[in-house]
Scaffold this active site. Sequence first.
Site, PDB file in Angstrom:
ATOM      1  CD1 TRP A  36      -1.141   2.413   2.078  1.00 25.84           C
ATOM      2  CD2 TRP A  36      -2.919   1.547   1.153  1.00 25.84           C
ATOM      3  NE1 TRP A  36      -2.141   3.224   2.314  1.00 25.84           N
ATOM      4  CE2 TRP A  36      -2.917   3.167   1.880  1.00 25.84           C
ATOM      5  CE3 TRP A  36      -3.727   1.108   0.092  1.00 25.84           C
ATOM      6  CZ2 TRP A  36      -4.391   3.520   1.738  1.00 25.84           C
ATOM      7  CZ3 TRP A  36      -5.140   1.657   0.443  1.00 25.84           C
ATOM      8  CH2 TRP A  36      -5.639   2.832   0.686  1.00 25.84           C
ATOM      9  CG  MET A  37       1.994   5.185  -2.390  1.00 23.40           C
ATOM     10  SD  MET A  37       2.885   5.980  -4.021  1.00 23.40           S
ATOM     11  CE  MET A  37       4.474   4.610  -3.908  1.00 23.40           C
ATOM     12  CG  ASN A  38      -1.628   6.488   2.673  1.00 20.34           C
ATOM     13  OD1 ASN A  38      -1.198   5.761   3.066  1.00 20.34           O
ATOM     14  ND2 ASN A  38      -1.808   8.641   3.613  1.00 20.34           N
ATOM     15  CG  ASP A  39      -1.128  11.376   2.578  1.00 12.72           C
ATOM     16  OD1 ASP A  39      -1.366  10.905   1.410  1.00 12.72           O
ATOM     17  OD2 ASP A  39      -1.273  11.852   3.467  1.00 12.72           O
ATOM     18  CD  GLN A  55       2.194   8.432   6.281  1.00 17.31           C
ATOM     19  OE1 GLN A  55       1.132   8.030   6.243  1.00 17.31           O
ATOM     20  NE2 GLN A  55       3.314   8.553   6.129  1.00 17.31           N
ATOM     21  CG  ASP A 169       0.345  15.607   7.361  1.00 17.27           C
ATOM     22  OD1 ASP A 169       0.631  13.950   7.846  1.00 17.27           O
ATOM     23  OD2 ASP A 169      -1.254  15.615   7.376  1.00 17.27           O
ATOM     24  CD  GLU A 224      -5.762  13.983   6.815  1.00 20.39           C
ATOM     25  OE1 GLU A 224      -6.013  13.476   7.607  1.00 20.39           O
ATOM     26  OE2 GLU A 224      -5.808  14.053   4.858  1.00 20.39           O
TER      27      GLU A 224
END
Length: 504
Positions: A36-39, A55, A169, A224
């Site tokens: 998984w990847m996010n920000d 992330q 953040d 965010e």
Amino acid sequence: MTSQTLREARKYEEAFEKTIKKEERPEIHLTPRTGWMNDPNGFSWYKGQYHMFYQYYPYESKWGPMHWGHAVSRDLLHWEYLPAALAPDEFYDMDGCFSGSAIELPDGRQMLMYTGVSKEHKNYGPNMDVLQTQCIAIGDGMDYEKYEQNPVLDGEDLPEGGSRADFRDPKIWRKRDGTYCCIIGNRPADGSGQILLYTSEDGFHWKYKSVLVSNFNRFGKMWECPDLFELNGKWVLLTSPQDMLPEGFEYHNGNGTLCLIGDFDEDAGVFKEMHNQSVDYGIDFYAPQTVLTPDGRRVMIGWMQNWDSCGIRSREEPWFGQMSLPRELFVKNNRLYQMPIKELDAMRHNRVEYTGVTVAETVWLDGIKGRKLDMELTIRPGDPQELYQKFAVRFAQNERYHTSLSFRPRESILKIDRKFSGSRRASIHQRRSLVNMVDGELKLRIILDRFSVEVFVNDGEQVLSATMYTDQEADRVSFFADGTVNMDVVTYELLHFTVIQDQI
């Protein structure tokens, strides 16, 4: 010293990366090494390379306890994976190493500043309180050691009414005088969002300075992933609000990205907002970060995904999540413009061009096809006396599937639509954007890369991004008009430079 948690993540990602074939990933968009990847995190220039952290949950293609993945590039298009940089392995980040930023220290080391997430029992009962604190890790571009005095900012450093659970953040930068600033997203007592400003003499010891800017419940709720920079004589603040309400064609429902343009009073620590706009008008874009390149360009990359449509891809797939194209930013006419970085031009090959094509009903053009395609379109009325009703370009297309971009000049509305892209989920499948056109003429640049499309309108005045997981065999492109359209089109296949070398 590397923790057991980080060693296990590094061992796992190295093994499972080998099971993913090159053609199962985008050509030029960064994806997670596995899982998984996010920000995007820590987007920076360090030791002659661009560093992108992200992330990351390596063990499954779903959100989990956040790690920091790591990749490097010399051109922002071709990425090399490095071992995971951070894992949740301390009491203050045991529930996740959340988003943050990176900076080079005067002694040549690289500092990562990130949000540590932990949970504590509420009054010794079964309920848990989430605690978000700001933490530091120092490294050499490969390995990072967490600061022994973490966290460097916690609930004691918040202004009155600031939430300890929504405090995250950090974006750090170094001023000309050698001191440091950091902005952090927070939720005040009104449940809205605000950006806080902190200062430091050395980057390790921080003090609260001010509320940089307050939302007052105008644009969604919690703000965010803030970023603040000077560009073309203006100050630009980017942030990603949660739970937005639409205002006309701006600020689509849900989580989006907001751009505020104005002035920054550094002495008072206050940002004065003058203009606001969406950053991306498509479906998938969130939590961008920017970097200043060695040659002075401001370049942005975002997470090319929407939290409300993560179910569009099966969790059985070996990876989920991808970054947007790197985009150079400009401020013109008090508006943020975005264009694909110039480095992309070196990947354009096999040019195909048609000028003055008459489109009435459906048109197919020889040589225009593919899922790694850079296409420039100019459309105008075929009959100056009668405006066409609709124009559409359909791509990632075969007999069963397609994604479309359509324009209705009478309303000046551009729409991206992926409902026929092969998704079996009732997630978000279309967005509409109000664009500028003159006498029915519109200029578009459409970039396809296996699993995504990014549309740049009128030389970057607006951008629409969307992911699509259509079978790769669906690679045809067609053009359609209700009425008559006169069209110029140029396409290039996007090829990795090693492919070109292999053909020589």
